[in-house]
Design an enzyme around this catalytic site. Sequence first.
Site, PDB file in Angstrom:
ATOM      1  N   ARG A   1      -5.747   7.018  -6.831  1.00 31.28           N
ATOM      2  CA  ARG A   1      -5.444   8.433  -6.671  1.00 31.28           C
ATOM      3  C   ARG A   1      -5.532   9.171  -8.009  1.00 31.28           C
ATOM      4  O   ARG A   1      -6.124  10.256  -8.098  1.00 31.28           O
ATOM      5  CB  ARG A   1      -4.047   8.579  -6.045  1.00 31.28           C
ATOM      6  CG  ARG A   1      -3.961   7.913  -4.684  1.00 31.28           C
ATOM      7  CD  ARG A   1      -2.536   7.711  -4.187  1.00 31.28           C
ATOM      8  NE  ARG A   1      -1.883   8.980  -3.885  1.00 31.28           N
ATOM      9  CZ  ARG A   1      -0.686   9.066  -3.318  1.00 31.28           C
ATOM     10  NH1 ARG A   1      -0.020   7.953  -2.999  1.00 31.28           N
ATOM     11  NH2 ARG A   1      -0.142  10.242  -3.076  1.00 31.28           N
TER      12      ARG A   1
ATOM     13  N   LEU B   1       0.864  -1.177   0.000  1.00 32.52           N
ATOM     14  CA  LEU B   1       0.000   0.000   0.000  1.00 32.52           C
ATOM     15  C   LEU B   1       0.901   1.228   0.000  1.00 32.52           C
ATOM     16  O   LEU B   1       2.001   1.201   0.566  1.00 32.52           O
ATOM     17  CB  LEU B   1      -0.899   0.039   1.244  1.00 32.52           C
ATOM     18  CG  LEU B   1      -2.019  -0.994   1.357  1.00 32.52           C
ATOM     19  CD1 LEU B   1      -2.755  -0.810   2.683  1.00 32.52           C
ATOM     20  CD2 LEU B   1      -2.988  -0.897   0.188  1.00 32.52           C
ATOM     21  N   ASP B   2       0.440   2.322  -0.609  1.00 34.84           N
ATOM     22  CA  ASP B   2       1.195   3.569  -0.574  1.00 34.84           C
ATOM     23  C   ASP B   2       1.420   4.003   0.870  1.00 34.84           C
ATOM     24  O   ASP B   2       0.620   3.704   1.764  1.00 34.84           O
ATOM     25  CB  ASP B   2       0.434   4.677  -1.308  1.00 34.84           C
ATOM     26  CG  ASP B   2       0.330   4.437  -2.798  1.00 34.84           C
ATOM     27  OD1 ASP B   2       1.098   3.615  -3.325  1.00 34.84           O
ATOM     28  OD2 ASP B   2      -0.524   5.090  -3.432  1.00 34.84           O
ATOM     29  N   ARG B   3       2.485   4.743   1.077  1.00 35.37           N
ATOM     30  CA  ARG B   3       2.833   5.206   2.424  1.00 35.37           C
ATOM     31  C   ARG B   3       1.657   5.896   3.114  1.00 35.37           C
ATOM     32  O   ARG B   3       1.385   5.656   4.295  1.00 35.37           O
ATOM     33  CB  ARG B   3       4.009   6.191   2.339  1.00 35.37           C
ATOM     34  CG  ARG B   3       4.449   6.749   3.691  1.00 35.37           C
ATOM     35  CD  ARG B   3       5.460   7.858   3.554  1.00 35.37           C
ATOM     36  NE  ARG B   3       4.826   9.108   3.128  1.00 35.37           N
ATOM     37  CZ  ARG B   3       5.488  10.275   3.031  1.00 35.37           C
ATOM     38  NH1 ARG B   3       6.773  10.326   3.299  1.00 35.37           N
ATOM     39  NH2 ARG B   3       4.842  11.357   2.645  1.00 35.37           N
TER      40      ARG B   3
END
Length: 218
Positions: free
Chosen positions: A165, A64-66
């Site tokens: 996003r 997962l993205d930060r």
Amino acid sequence: MTGPSTPYNPPTRPIPVIYRDDHLLVVDKPEGLLSVPGRGDHLADCVLSRLAVKYPEVLLCHRLDRDTSGIMIFALTKEGQRKIGRMFEVKRIKKRYIARVWGEVVEEKGTIDLPLIVDWPNRPLQHVNHETGKPAVTDWQRMAREDGTTRMKLMPRTGRSHQLRVHMQQLGHPILGDPFYADGAAQDFPRMMLHAEGLKFEHPITGQVMRLEAPCPF
């Protein structure tokens, strides 16, 4: 754009374990914490390294993205890792996200089908490219409109980097607090409002249908 220069100050609170057996470890990743180490000692702290303290055998299955919080699957055996990895590849794992986005979405639901590829001069940003981009498809459902923003349920069919996003940005409703794809007032939030809420898949060893959730914190 503040994203690439954002300092790394990961949260220190414990990582909740949602499910564990001999083959799998499923956790609720906090926002602001890398899934895997970045480049340099200052980016060494991550979900994988923290879990390895208690579970030395832990193996990565996906990321997962930060700045995204929520449910992540790790493996505790090579067999589990191999089979879960294959299930992600052939899209046999159903993912569900919750997001709050800028503006009030008019339609009740829809599908975004826009191919994505890294924007090399501005990496790690991604962008839509109909010639060289890889297929990226997101189903979405409006949940509620809240004071000029909208709560959305996002169900990606593919797993491209930054897919949700970019797709929300392209819809005209960037995710609140997104340091890369939102701007102005839409960026002025304490965190990025994107959370991996649920996963549905067959257990790679037993075949049991697993429905696991990490409650949305916003």
